[in-house]
Scaffold this active site. Structure first.
Site, PDB file in Angstrom:
ATOM      1  N   ARG A  61      10.221  -1.034  -4.374  1.00 25.07           N
ATOM      2  CA  ARG A  61       8.998  -1.002  -5.187  1.00 25.07           C
ATOM      3  C   ARG A  61       8.960   0.375  -5.868  1.00 25.07           C
ATOM      4  O   ARG A  61       8.750   1.383  -5.203  1.00 25.07           O
ATOM      5  CB  ARG A  61       7.748  -1.237  -4.325  1.00 25.07           C
ATOM      6  CG  ARG A  61       7.718  -2.638  -3.711  1.00 25.07           C
ATOM      7  CD  ARG A  61       6.334  -3.025  -3.236  1.00 25.07           C
ATOM      8  NE  ARG A  61       5.481  -3.411  -4.335  1.00 25.07           N
ATOM      9  CZ  ARG A  61       4.159  -3.589  -4.221  1.00 25.07           C
ATOM     10  NH1 ARG A  61       3.569  -3.389  -3.058  1.00 25.07           N
ATOM     11  NH2 ARG A  61       3.443  -3.964  -5.255  1.00 25.07           N
ATOM     12  N   GLY A  79       0.865  -1.176   0.000  1.00 27.28           N
ATOM     13  CA  GLY A  79       0.000   0.000   0.000  1.00 27.28           C
ATOM     14  C   GLY A  79       0.904   1.228   0.000  1.00 27.28           C
ATOM     15  O   GLY A  79       1.843   1.305   0.812  1.00 27.28           O
ATOM     16  N   ALA A  80       0.623   2.174  -0.907  1.00 24.32           N
ATOM     17  CA  ALA A  80       1.565   3.278  -1.139  1.00 24.32           C
ATOM     18  C   ALA A  80       1.933   4.054   0.135  1.00 24.32           C
ATOM     19  O   ALA A  80       3.122   4.217   0.449  1.00 24.32           O
ATOM     20  CB  ALA A  80       0.995   4.208  -2.210  1.00 24.32           C
ATOM     21  N   ASN A  94      -2.316   2.229 -10.475  1.00 27.19           N
ATOM     22  CA  ASN A  94      -2.873   1.517  -9.310  1.00 27.19           C
ATOM     23  C   ASN A  94      -2.806   0.025  -9.596  1.00 27.19           C
ATOM     24  O   ASN A  94      -2.425  -0.411 -10.693  1.00 27.19           O
ATOM     25  CB  ASN A  94      -4.307   1.980  -9.032  1.00 27.19           C
ATOM     26  CG  ASN A  94      -4.801   1.485  -7.675  1.00 27.19           C
ATOM     27  OD1 ASN A  94      -4.113   1.633  -6.668  1.00 27.19           O
ATOM     28  ND2 ASN A  94      -5.963   0.858  -7.633  1.00 27.19           N
ATOM     29  N   LYS A  95      -3.196  -0.760  -8.617  1.00 26.22           N
ATOM     30  CA  LYS A  95      -3.109  -2.220  -8.684  1.00 26.22           C
ATOM     31  C   LYS A  95      -3.595  -2.764 -10.024  1.00 26.22           C
ATOM     32  O   LYS A  95      -4.626  -2.331 -10.543  1.00 26.22           O
ATOM     33  CB  LYS A  95      -3.939  -2.802  -7.534  1.00 26.22           C
ATOM     34  CG  LYS A  95      -4.034  -4.310  -7.452  1.00 26.22           C
ATOM     35  CD  LYS A  95      -2.719  -5.024  -7.531  1.00 26.22           C
ATOM     36  CE  LYS A  95      -1.679  -4.522  -6.559  1.00 26.22           C
ATOM     37  NZ  LYS A  95      -0.309  -5.016  -6.904  1.00 26.22           N
ATOM     38  N   ASP A 130      -1.357   4.525  -6.584  1.00 21.28           N
ATOM     39  CA  ASP A 130       0.058   4.507  -6.202  1.00 21.28           C
ATOM     40  C   ASP A 130       0.792   5.726  -6.719  1.00 21.28           C
ATOM     41  O   ASP A 130       1.811   6.137  -6.166  1.00 21.28           O
ATOM     42  CB  ASP A 130       0.735   3.228  -6.706  1.00 21.28           C
ATOM     43  CG  ASP A 130       0.461   2.102  -5.737  1.00 21.28           C
ATOM     44  OD1 ASP A 130      -0.680   1.620  -5.720  1.00 21.28           O
ATOM     45  OD2 ASP A 130       1.371   1.752  -4.969  1.00 21.28           O
ATOM     46  N   GLN A 152      -5.125  -9.318  -2.283  1.00 17.17           N
ATOM     47  CA  GLN A 152      -5.292  -8.284  -1.246  1.00 17.17           C
ATOM     48  C   GLN A 152      -6.765  -8.069  -0.916  1.00 17.17           C
ATOM     49  O   GLN A 152      -7.109  -7.731   0.222  1.00 17.17           O
ATOM     50  CB  GLN A 152      -4.678  -6.955  -1.715  1.00 17.17           C
ATOM     51  CG  GLN A 152      -3.165  -6.930  -1.776  1.00 17.17           C
ATOM     52  CD  GLN A 152      -2.661  -7.272  -3.162  1.00 17.17           C
ATOM     53  OE1 GLN A 152      -3.293  -8.028  -3.896  1.00 17.17           O
ATOM     54  NE2 GLN A 152      -1.521  -6.733  -3.532  1.00 17.17           N
TER      55      GLN A 152
HETATM   56  O1  MRU Z   1       0.717  -4.067  -4.516  1.00 17.55           O
HETATM   57  P1  MRU Z   1       0.025  -3.321  -3.427  1.00 17.55           P
HETATM   58  O2  MRU Z   1      -0.813  -4.184  -2.552  1.00 17.55           O
HETATM   59  O3  MRU Z   1       0.993  -2.460  -2.645  1.00 17.55           O
HETATM   60  O4  MRU Z   1      -0.948  -2.337  -4.198  1.00 17.55           O
HETATM   61  C1  MRU Z   1      -1.698  -1.409  -3.452  1.00 17.55           C
HETATM   62  C2  MRU Z   1      -2.594  -0.574  -4.264  1.00 17.55           C
HETATM   63  O5  MRU Z   1      -2.628  -0.679  -5.480  1.00 17.55           O
HETATM   64  C3  MRU Z   1      -3.389   0.456  -3.558  1.00 17.55           C
HETATM   65  O6  MRU Z   1      -4.559   0.749  -4.262  1.00 17.55           O
HETATM   66  C4  MRU Z   1      -2.578   1.747  -3.417  1.00 17.55           C
HETATM   67  O7  MRU Z   1      -1.313   1.506  -2.889  1.00 17.55           O
HETATM   68  C5  MRU Z   1      -3.267   2.752  -2.598  1.00 17.55           C
HETATM   69  S1  MRU Z   1      -3.431   2.200  -0.947  1.00 17.55           S
HETATM   70  C6  MRU Z   1      -4.031   3.438  -0.018  1.00 17.55           C
END
Ligand code: MRU
Length: 324
Positions: free
Chosen positions: A78, A45-46, A227-228, A217, A176
């Site tokens: 990352r 999560g960012a 984003n994801k 992100d 997730q």
């Molecule tokens: O790979 P991850 O689980 O770190 O991806 C997270 C996401 O894509 C979230 O949508 C993003 O980080 C925002 S979280 C507040």
């Protein structure tokens, strides 16, 4: 639930790779430990990886280690989330006094907590009564320093009696949504329904979703959203079926130096994440795999951004300033 515990001489990370089956804490005593926890998805999560990296640097400053090397190791863990590099820079700028760096890391965490609260409140105006909200990945307390981003809006809608149902996509390959979002919502008694990623479009087509709310992100100046992986598919389906598509973010996730989403570095991850799950192999080991962790949704598919400084409607390009 909190993803992190700062204990002064170490950072404890709630190991999200093992949730919800196990609630295990992983200890970080250096920047390298923090970088490994980030790369291995123990914390994700960012905003949460930004806070983790900040404390990783504090640990190395305390031990007199090379801060430039620590910073580059943390940033490489990352590359997509702008929060990580920004947090590292902010704590470096506060140095080299370890106490000043620690104060900066704690301030960053507290600011993110307040941002989450503000995002939840700002988003409420876009939530109709009885809303059925589809969300992707995990954007909750586990991903941030507070209540979350898109999940903070869902929490606030629930508190206000406006939430009909939170639909969580499974979010392959790290699950997730299935493991973390469904767990967080369940702990808080918030109505939730899990679906596989590929079921989202048909649910929207059937009129079962009132709005989609996701996190980010990195968002460029013109409003392109990293984003994801799978976010773009949801945005396209939402556009096709006339479902509003919102992106929730703290302003710290904006990258005003980038104009186009094409310039965002997209993290590519290993093939075994797709061929297997926790050691159970379901794909042949020699099957080549395409496994980007993120995709980029073009700005024109975003109905509005929900930020800690209020809702930002199109056209995108000028953004509220931080602290406004
Ligand atoms: O790979 P991850 O689980 O770190 O991806 C997270 C996401 O894509 C979230 O949508 C993003 O980080 C925002 S979280 C507040």
């Amino acid at each position: 639930v909190t993803p992190l515990r700062w204990e002064g001489d170490r950072l404890q990370v709630l190991d999200q790779a093992r949730l919800p089956q196990e609630e295990a804490w992983r200890e970080c005593r250096s920047g390298a430990d923090a970088a490994a926890a980030i790369a291995e998805m123990a914390v994700r999560g960012a905003p949460a990886i930004g806070i983790t990296a900040a404390f990783g640097l504090v640990l190395d400053a305390r031990a007199g280690r090379d801060l430039a090397a620590a910073a580059s190791g943390l940033c490489a863990a990352r590359p997509t989330a702008v929060n990580l590099a920004a947090a590292v820079q902010r704590v470096l700028d506060a140095g080299p006094d370890p106490a000043a760096m620690e104060r900066e890391a704690l301030a960053l965490w507290e600011e993110d907590r307040r941002s989450c609260t503000a995002i939840g409140r700002a988003g409420l105006e876009r939530v109709p009564k009885g809303a059925r909200i589809l969300t992707h990945c995990n954007t909750g307390a586990l991903a941030t320093g507070g209540d979350g981003t898109a999940l903070a809006v869902i929490r606030e809608a629930h508190r206000a009696g406006k939430l009909g149902m939170a639909y969580c996509t499974e979010t392959r390959p790290w699950l997730q949504g299935a493991r973390l979002t469904a767990w967080e919502l369940g702990r808080d008694g918030i109505p939730r329904t899990l679906l596989v990623d590929s079921a989202a479009a048909s649910l929207m087509k059937a009129g079962g979703i009132d709005l989609v709310g996701v996190g980010a992100d990195r968002v460029t100046r013109c409003g392109d959203v990293a984003n994801k992986i799978g976010t773009l598919t949801l945005a396209l389906a939402a556009h096709a079926y006339g479902v509003p598509f919102y992106v929730a973010l703290p302003l710290t996730t904006l990258d005003l130096e980038l104009h186009s989403g094409d310039a965002i570095p997209i993290e590519q991850r290993g093939g075994d994440e797709v061929r297997a799950w926790r050691g159970v192999r379901f794909g042949e080991p020699d099957t080549p795999v395409y496994n980007p962790a993120f995709d980029v949704t073009p700005a024109h598919l975003v109905t509005a951004f929900i930020t800690d400084a209020g809702v930002v409607p199109p056209p995108y390009g000028s953004w509220p300033s931080r602290g406004a």
